[in-house]
Design an enzyme around this catalytic site. Structure first.
Site, PDB file in Angstrom:
ATOM      1  N   ALA A  16       0.811  -1.217   0.000  1.00 23.79           N
ATOM      2  CA  ALA A  16       0.000   0.000   0.000  1.00 23.79           C
ATOM      3  C   ALA A  16       0.848   1.272   0.000  1.00 23.79           C
ATOM      4  O   ALA A  16       0.710   2.134  -0.867  1.00 23.79           O
ATOM      5  CB  ALA A  16      -0.941  -0.013   1.201  1.00 23.79           C
ATOM      6  N   ALA A  17       1.751   1.398   0.975  1.00 29.45           N
ATOM      7  CA  ALA A  17       2.475   2.656   1.144  1.00 29.45           C
ATOM      8  C   ALA A  17       3.523   2.875   0.060  1.00 29.45           C
ATOM      9  O   ALA A  17       3.661   3.978  -0.473  1.00 29.45           O
ATOM     10  CB  ALA A  17       3.140   2.681   2.520  1.00 29.45           C
ATOM     11  N   SER A  44       1.120  -4.264  -4.621  1.00 30.48           N
ATOM     12  CA  SER A  44      -0.103  -3.467  -4.501  1.00 30.48           C
ATOM     13  C   SER A  44      -1.339  -4.336  -4.292  1.00 30.48           C
ATOM     14  O   SER A  44      -2.389  -4.084  -4.871  1.00 30.48           O
ATOM     15  CB  SER A  44      -0.278  -2.601  -5.752  1.00 30.48           C
ATOM     16  OG  SER A  44      -1.252  -1.605  -5.549  1.00 30.48           O
ATOM     17  N   CYS A  48      -5.985  -7.071   3.201  1.00 35.63           N
ATOM     18  CA  CYS A  48      -7.178  -7.264   4.018  1.00 35.63           C
ATOM     19  C   CYS A  48      -8.187  -8.191   3.349  1.00 35.63           C
ATOM     20  O   CYS A  48      -9.120  -8.671   3.994  1.00 35.63           O
ATOM     21  CB  CYS A  48      -7.829  -5.920   4.319  1.00 35.63           C
ATOM     22  SG  CYS A  48      -6.770  -4.808   5.276  1.00 35.63           S
ATOM     23  N   VAL A  86      16.197  -5.933  -0.738  1.00 29.60           N
ATOM     24  CA  VAL A  86      17.216  -4.998  -0.251  1.00 29.60           C
ATOM     25  C   VAL A  86      17.735  -5.539   1.064  1.00 29.60           C
ATOM     26  O   VAL A  86      16.976  -5.704   2.023  1.00 29.60           O
ATOM     27  CB  VAL A  86      16.640  -3.587  -0.082  1.00 29.60           C
ATOM     28  CG1 VAL A  86      17.683  -2.650   0.529  1.00 29.60           C
ATOM     29  CG2 VAL A  86      16.162  -3.042  -1.426  1.00 29.60           C
ATOM     30  N   ASP A 293       3.139   0.767   7.444  1.00 29.06           N
ATOM     31  CA  ASP A 293       3.118   0.011   8.697  1.00 29.06           C
ATOM     32  C   ASP A 293       4.451   0.013   9.439  1.00 29.06           C
ATOM     33  O   ASP A 293       4.480  -0.296  10.629  1.00 29.06           O
ATOM     34  CB  ASP A 293       2.718  -1.439   8.420  1.00 29.06           C
ATOM     35  CG  ASP A 293       1.273  -1.561   7.964  1.00 29.06           C
ATOM     36  OD1 ASP A 293       0.537  -0.568   8.052  1.00 29.06           O
ATOM     37  OD2 ASP A 293       0.889  -2.662   7.518  1.00 29.06           O
ATOM     38  N   ASN A 315      -1.763   3.918   2.895  1.00 32.65           N
ATOM     39  CA  ASN A 315      -1.951   4.617   1.628  1.00 32.65           C
ATOM     40  C   ASN A 315      -1.780   6.119   1.781  1.00 32.65           C
ATOM     41  O   ASN A 315      -1.131   6.779   0.965  1.00 32.65           O
ATOM     42  CB  ASN A 315      -3.347   4.300   1.064  1.00 32.65           C
ATOM     43  CG  ASN A 315      -3.341   3.096   0.158  1.00 32.65           C
ATOM     44  OD1 ASN A 315      -2.778   3.148  -0.935  1.00 32.65           O
ATOM     45  ND2 ASN A 315      -3.951   2.009   0.601  1.00 32.65           N
TER      46      ASN A 315
END
Length: 570
Positions: A16-17, A44, A48, A86, A293, A315
């Site tokens: 999301a972020a 993406s 939920c 990473v 998060d 988001n």
């Protein structure tokens, strides 16, 4: 923020972020070079929605993963490299070390701005047998595919869900819907422990009414099985605990921020255990940002750091940081922890501070339990319970919780909006809400909430909760409790130690009561109790409280305080 005309932005994480940050950065500028690294293969996705794929309400996993790297490249000209982890950050050199998981090749990449959107990891307790086949967490589409495949290939009929938070409850509902017998093991006293106990007890009751074997205040000692798969879960101590048969186990005891890269970068970890950031997502290390998060937010009521990992918040945080990196002025305004979950036949929602949280924050609170139909009963209205918490000193609404068969979503969003803009409880009555008998009552449950709290705080109609009544009685305080209902209603159940004086007789029989003694009136839900309260107050009684939520709320509270209480219905 980079001053380069074509900054190189590296984003770690693509749910999301991370994708929101990349997309907003691109919308603001065409010159930035943007790379997103993702160790998984799905981006993406709707995390939920995963339980609903497991249960079959969502037919294919593709419905939860509508966008892939190719789509993102075509739409935003962002290079999304899935299957790339990473593994190291060097903030001094402004570089990251990346491993291609398919080829095992490791390489370096530089950045002007680094966005950490590494999300969370599931907490997996170090239990014997936790690594057995058939034991799952629910974090990503890979997990969901594996659970559904296991159920279908093994024809699973018994499951144990460890933990009764959001994911645990959603999985419980969906597994039950597949015909699987579910046992839920929760270490705390109630399911949905983020809520006040008098509300979460109703969630317990809904689970039990839906044939879920709920074990609260219980712990898993071990998971049993062999190389072929799990066979059971031992609840209690390893020596004398009960073995609960299981064909699969869902571990959903919580999540924690993925902090490995954040710690390497040397950023400050906040008091919540997530990365400390400012209102645009900056950490205290130059050119390193954190979103979603993995980062903490702040409570917009108290201003204190807060961490509630929700996709909606992630988001927003991603969008704000993507804007800030590219010269924008968006800022995060804080959170209320607004949330909702379906548990079989009821929606369970909350926003703002609970009663316990408000008291812990130092507020002198007024608490209302308001039970009203979400719309007229002649058009199928169902009981909706709203518990609202307000500050007595200022009249400000601080929080609300709602449980009901329908309408909880609408009301909790209205109340969240009111809290966001600092509403006094008196403002709720004046809200011009949509009315039609197909959707609401003429006085909406939100209006009633405002009216009752206004009378309690700004007028002369104070409320008392069942728990406060019980506490004060236990402390030896003399309290006379008056049941103002009809004899027919009283025969169905009443508050222990109460005196029965129907409202129609209250004026004539008030001499049976001591005006100097604290008095509590009650009815079924609260309205007639308030009428009795007004009568006694006008007759000169010094302290008259109305029982919050009436006898219906009291009986639910009393049942919840009995071993394995199973009623608790709204």
């Amino acid at each position: 923020m980079s001053t380069s005309p074509s900054p190189k932005i590296v984003v770690v994480g693509s749910v999301a972020a991370g994708t929101s940050a990349a997309a907003k950065a691109r919308r603001n500028t065409e010159t930035a070079r943007i790379t997103v690294y993702e160790r998984d293969h799905d981006i993406s996705y709707s995390g939920c929605g995963l339980p609903y794929f497991v249960g079959g309400e969502v037919e294919t996993i593709d419905e939860l993963t509508p966008r892939d790297a190719e789509w993102f490249k075509a739409r935003y000209d962002v290079d999304v490299r899935t299957g790339h982890e990473v593994i190291a950050v060097d903030p001094a050199a402004r570089s990251v070390t990346v491993r291609d998981l398919a080829s095992e090749v490791t390489f370096e990449d530089s950045y002007d701005e680094l966005v950490l959107a590494t999300g969370v990891r599931s907490v997996v307790p170090p239990l014997p047998g936790v690594d057995l086949p058939g034991v799952f967490t629910v974090r990503n589409p890979t997990d969901a595919r594996a659970i559904r495949d296991w159920i279908e290939s093994r024809q699973a009929r018994r499951a144990v869900v460890v933990g009764a938070g959001y994911i645990g409850l959603e999985m419980t509902e969906q597994l039950t819907g597949r015909g699987i017998a579910v046992t839920v093991v929760e270490a705390l006293e109630h399911a949905m422990p983020r809520m006040d106990a008098d509300m979460s007890a109703r969630v317990d009751a809904e689970l039990r009414r839906s044939d879920v074997d709920l074990r609260v205040s219980a712990r898993v000692a071990a998971i049993e099985g062999d190389a072929d798969g799990v066979t059971g879960v031992r609840v209690g101590s390893p020596d004398d605990g009960e073995s609960v048969p299981a064909d699969l186990v869902i571990v959903s005891v919580g999540v924690r921020p993925n902090l490995e890269l954040a710690r390497q970068a040397g950023v400050t970890i906040g008091p919540t255990g997530a990365v400390a950031v400012d209102r645009q997502g900056r950490t205290d290390v130059p050119h390193v940002w954190a979103v979603g998060d993995v980062a903490e937010s702040f409570n917009l009521i108290t201003g204190e750091p807060a961490w509630v990992p929700l996709g909606s918040t992630a988001n927003k945080m991603g969008r704000i940081t993507g804007d800030a990196i590219t010269g924008g002025t968006l800022e995060h305004r804080g959170i209320l922890g607004t949330s909702i979950v379906r548990v079989f036949d009821v929606a369970v929602a909350q926003t703002g501070l609970t009663e316990d949280q408000a008291r812990a924050a130092g507020y002198d609170v007024e608490v209302l339990h308001n039970i009203k139909p979400d719309r007229p009963e002649y058009l199928g209205g169902k009981p909706l319970l709203i518990k609202a918490v307000a500050d007595r000193a200022s009249g400000r609404l601080l929080g609300a919780q709602a449980i009901g068969g329908s309408g909880a979503d609408k009301r909790i969003d209205i109340l969240a909006t009111a809290i966001t803009f600092g509403a006094d409880v008196a403002d709720l009555f004046h809200l011009d809400l949509a009315y039609s008998p197909t959707y609401a009552t003429t006085k909406d449950p939100v209006h009633y909430t405002g009216m009752a709290l206004t009378n309690a705080i700004h007028g002369s109609a104070p409320l008392i909760t069942p728990s406060e009544l019980a506490r004060r009685r236990a402390d030896g305080e003399k309290i006379q409790v008056v049941d103002v209902r009809s004899a027919k209603d009283r025969a169905k159940g009443f508050v222990d130690g109460s005196l029965h004086i129907p409202l129609a007789e209250l004026r004539v029989r008030s001499s049976e009561l001591d005006p100097a003694v604290l008095t509590v009136t009650y009815c079924n839900k609260g309205v007639t109790g308030n009428a009795g309260q007004n009568v006694l107050r006008n007759l000169g009684f010094e302290q008259v409280y109305n029982l919050s939520g009436g006898n219906k709320n009291y009986q639910a509270w009393a049942t919840a305080h009995q071993p394995n209480g199973e009623d608790g219905r709204v």
